[in-house]
Design a protein around this motif. Structure first.
Motif, short mmCIF file in Angstrom:
data_model
loop_
_atom_site.label_atom_id
_atom_site.label_comp_id
_atom_site.label_asym_id
_atom_site.label_seq_id
_atom_site.Cartn_x
_atom_site.Cartn_y
_atom_site.Cartn_z
N THR A 184 0.82 -1.22 0.00
CA THR A 184 0.00 0.00 0.00
C THR A 184 0.85 1.27 0.00
O THR A 184 0.32 2.38 0.01
CB THR A 184 -0.93 0.02 1.23
N ASP A 185 2.16 1.11 0.03
CA ASP A 185 3.06 2.27 0.03
C ASP A 185 4.37 1.88 -0.64
O ASP A 185 4.66 0.69 -0.80
CB ASP A 185 3.41 2.66 1.49
N ILE B 16 7.80 0.92 -2.38
CA ILE B 16 8.24 0.02 -3.46
C ILE B 16 7.18 -1.03 -3.77
O ILE B 16 6.90 -1.32 -4.94
CB ILE B 16 9.58 -0.66 -3.07
N ARG C 140 -1.37 -4.15 6.41
CA ARG C 140 -2.13 -4.17 7.67
C ARG C 140 -3.41 -3.35 7.62
O ARG C 140 -4.37 -3.66 8.32
CB ARG C 140 -1.27 -3.59 8.81
N LYS D 99 -6.35 1.53 3.41
CA LYS D 99 -5.29 1.77 2.42
C LYS D 99 -5.29 0.67 1.35
O LYS D 99 -5.07 0.93 0.16
CB LYS D 99 -3.92 1.80 3.12
N ASP E 69 -0.84 -8.84 9.34
CA ASP E 69 0.29 -8.15 9.98
C ASP E 69 1.44 -9.14 10.14
O ASP E 69 1.36 -10.08 10.94
CB ASP E 69 -0.17 -7.62 11.35
N PHE E 70 2.51 -8.93 9.39
CA PHE E 70 3.62 -9.89 9.38
C PHE E 70 4.49 -9.85 10.63
O PHE E 70 5.42 -10.64 10.76
CB PHE E 70 4.46 -9.72 8.11
N ASN F 153 7.97 -8.30 -0.31
CA ASN F 153 8.52 -6.94 -0.23
C ASN F 153 8.47 -6.36 1.18
O ASN F 153 9.30 -5.53 1.53
CB ASN F 153 7.71 -6.05 -1.20
N TYR G 254 18.68 -4.40 11.22
CA TYR G 254 18.07 -4.34 9.89
C TYR G 254 18.99 -4.98 8.85
O TYR G 254 18.58 -5.86 8.09
CB TYR G 254 17.78 -2.88 9.54
N LYS H 92 18.66 -8.44 6.42
CA LYS H 92 18.72 -8.40 4.96
C LYS H 92 19.81 -9.36 4.44
O LYS H 92 19.67 -9.92 3.35
CB LYS H 92 18.94 -6.97 4.48
N PHE I 121 19.25 0.03 -3.15
CA PHE I 121 19.90 1.00 -2.27
C PHE I 121 18.80 2.02 -1.90
O PHE I 121 17.63 1.67 -1.95
CB PHE I 121 21.13 1.62 -2.96
N VAL J 233 15.79 4.38 -1.76
CA VAL J 233 14.67 4.76 -2.61
C VAL J 233 13.85 5.75 -1.77
O VAL J 233 13.73 5.59 -0.55
CB VAL J 233 13.81 3.52 -2.96
N THR K 295 11.11 6.70 -0.05
CA THR K 295 9.85 6.19 0.50
C THR K 295 9.79 6.59 1.98
O THR K 295 10.72 7.21 2.50
CB THR K 295 9.79 4.65 0.44
N1 LIG Z 1 13.14 2.64 0.86
C1 LIG Z 1 14.41 2.29 0.81
O1 LIG Z 1 15.32 3.14 0.74
C2 LIG Z 1 14.79 0.84 0.81
C3 LIG Z 1 16.13 0.51 0.57
C4 LIG Z 1 16.50 -0.83 0.58
C5 LIG Z 1 15.56 -1.81 0.79
N2 LIG Z 1 14.26 -1.46 1.02
C6 LIG Z 1 13.31 -2.56 1.26
O2 LIG Z 1 12.24 -2.44 0.36
C7 LIG Z 1 11.04 -2.96 0.95
C8 LIG Z 1 9.94 -1.93 0.87
O3 LIG Z 1 10.35 -0.76 1.56
P1 LIG Z 1 9.59 0.64 1.39
O4 LIG Z 1 10.63 1.67 1.58
O5 LIG Z 1 8.77 0.64 0.18
O6 LIG Z 1 8.67 0.61 2.70
P2 LIG Z 1 7.44 1.58 3.09
O7 LIG Z 1 7.33 2.72 2.15
O8 LIG Z 1 7.63 1.85 4.54
O9 LIG Z 1 6.15 0.64 2.88
C9 LIG Z 1 5.96 -0.46 3.69
C10 LIG Z 1 4.73 -1.21 3.26
O10 LIG Z 1 4.62 -2.38 4.07
C11 LIG Z 1 3.38 -2.37 4.80
N3 LIG Z 1 3.68 -2.91 6.12
C12 LIG Z 1 4.46 -2.36 7.06
N4 LIG Z 1 4.51 -3.16 8.14
C13 LIG Z 1 3.74 -4.24 7.87
C14 LIG Z 1 3.39 -5.40 8.59
N5 LIG Z 1 3.81 -5.60 9.83
N6 LIG Z 1 2.59 -6.31 8.00
C15 LIG Z 1 2.10 -6.11 6.75
N7 LIG Z 1 2.39 -5.01 6.02
C16 LIG Z 1 3.20 -4.08 6.57
C17 LIG Z 1 2.95 -0.91 4.79
O11 LIG Z 1 1.52 -0.77 4.84
P3 LIG Z 1 0.70 -0.69 6.22
O12 LIG Z 1 1.45 0.25 7.11
O13 LIG Z 1 -0.64 -0.22 5.85
O14 LIG Z 1 0.68 -2.11 6.75
C18 LIG Z 1 3.45 -0.44 3.44
O15 LIG Z 1 2.54 -0.81 2.45
C19 LIG Z 1 11.43 -3.34 2.38
O16 LIG Z 1 11.69 -4.72 2.45
C20 LIG Z 1 12.69 -2.54 2.62
O17 LIG Z 1 13.51 -3.14 3.59
C21 LIG Z 1 13.85 -0.17 1.04
#
Ligand SMILES: NC(=O)c1ccc[n+]([C@@H]2O[C@H](COP(=O)([O-])OP(=O)(O)OC[C@H]3O[C@@H](n4cnc5c(N)ncnc54)[C@H](OP(=O)(O)O)[C@@H]3O)[C@@H](O)[C@H]2O)c1
Length: 323
Positions: free
Chosen positions: A65-66, A68, A88, A92, A114-115, A140, A207, A211, A238, A240, A242
């Motif tokens: 829902t948010d 990546i 969760r 959304k 909720d994971f 993801n 974290y 990974k 790397f 992104v 978000t």
């Molecule tokens: N952004 C970066 O810079 C970056 C860099 C490297 C790797 N990553 C990896 O890329 C992936 C996505 O990251 P993102 O930055 O896109 O994250 P994000 O913007 O924080 O989005 C997280 C998503 O996961 C959901 N979520 C969070 N906790 C949850 C839970 N306990 N159970 C089910 N859903 C849950 C959220 O929705 P709800 O809150 O509604 O549940 C949201 O849709 C992650 O694995 C992250 O480690 C990100």
């Protein structure tokens, strides 16, 4: 080709040169393939439906829902693939599903899970799916702390959540779906880790360690299922732009080093079926090359110093905000 009259040291130098060329080629290959992947659709108009044909009509994306996950879901839907969204927050989820259906001619299904309660979440997913087969599984969902912290500063329950969400969800979701894909002789699994898997990362230590688990687990799983017809990809972005990277104001501006989720996903989806281990974005391929080449002791110091700067700036900005 090998001239035995040359001095011994010249042979050693040649071997060294070949090793260096191999390492550089192997590391840069990531960026090259991503660029080729980007150009392919211009030459092959059927490219957009190739994932649908290769893997099948239904994808499931966790954390969709948010960030990546949401952008990845849109990219798959653009290619005619129906999407199961799992997060969760029901509101959304409904909104994202509606946006996808309005924009692309595909079906969606939402599942609230909720994971952090990983076994319960995976049971819920299986139960809500019923007989629906998943062809592309995108693991993801991920969690990090809000800003760089030392181990004892992180609440215990947050540590448990990070471990459950980042490692437990990937493991149990793969376990839930891979046998079925194997029986059908096709399917794809994308496990999202992070560039932080390359070396230990002080102040983001838990974290980064989770990974590294995802990377190792994915490589092992790919070997176990090497003859099954299932594609298993390790996707390690790397930074992104978000919510997760919001603790660094500099990363809230889109550019070629820190893309927004939409731009990132556009590239990342194009690597599916082409690369098994990738950063998913062309400039991240170059970042990965540089970080991978770094000796671990330098990477640890560099990462720690960077995180100390991010931490100091974050704490200072919070203070200003509270005043
Ligand atoms: N952004 C970066 O810079 C970056 C860099 C490297 C790797 N990553 C990896 O890329 C992936 C996505 O990251 P993102 O930055 O896109 O994250 P994000 O913007 O924080 O989005 C997280 C998503 O996961 C959901 N979520 C969070 N906790 C949850 C839970 N306990 N159970 C089910 N859903 C849950 C959220 O929705 P709800 O809150 O509604 O549940 C949201 O849709 C992650 O694995 C992250 O480690 C990100």
């Amino acid at each position: 080709m090998w001239n035995l009259t040359l001095p011994y040291s010249t042979h050693l130098a040649l071997i060294g040169l070949m090793v260096v060329i191999y390492i550089i080629f192997e590391a840069l290959w990531n960026s090259i393939v991503i660029i080729i992947a980007i150009l392919t659709p211009f030459f092959n108009p059927n490219e957009d439906t190739s994932l649908l044909k290769k893997f099948g009509p239904w994808a499931l994306v966790t954390g969709s829902t948010d960030g990546i996950g949401k952008a990845y879901a849109f990219e798959l839907a653009k290619r005619g693939i129906n999407i199961v969204l799992v997060s969760r927050n029901e509101e959304k989820l409904k909104k994202t599903a509606e946006e996808i259906e309005n924009k692309h001619l595909v079906k969606t299904k939402i599942i609230v899970a909720d994971f952090s309660q990983v076994q319960k979440a995976v049971d819920t997913v299986k139960e809500k799916l019923g007989t629906l087969k998943i062809d592309i599984l995108v693991n993801n969902v991920g969690k990090n702390y809000d800003y760089p912290l030392y181990l004892t500063e992180i609440p215990e329950n947050l540590i448990v959540d990070i471990i459950n969400i980042n490692t437990g969800a990937v493991t149990l979701m793969c376990r839930a779906f891979i046998e079925d894909m194997k029986k059908r002789g096709k399917g794809a699994i994308v496990n999202v880790s992070s560039g932080s898997e390359l070396h230990p990362l002080p102040l983001m230590n838990v974290y980064a360690a989770t990974k590294a688990y995802v990377k190792s687990f994915t490589a092992g799983l790919r070997y176990e299922y090497r003859n099954s017809g299932v594609t298993i990809q390790h996707l390690a972005p790397f930074f992104v732009n978000t919510n997760m990277s919001a603790f660094v104001p500099m990363f809230q501006r889109n550019n070629f080093i820190v893309p927004n989720a939409e731009n990132y996903a556009k590239f990342a989806v194009m690597t599916l079926g082409k690369l098994t281990d990738t950063s998913g974005f062309w400039s991240h391929g170059i970042q990965r090359f540089i970080v991978k080449m770094c000796p671990t002791w330098i990477a640890i110091r560099g990462g720690a110093n960077l995180n100390k700067i991010f931490r100091r700036d974050y704490i200072n900005s919070r203070k200003k905000f509270d005043e």
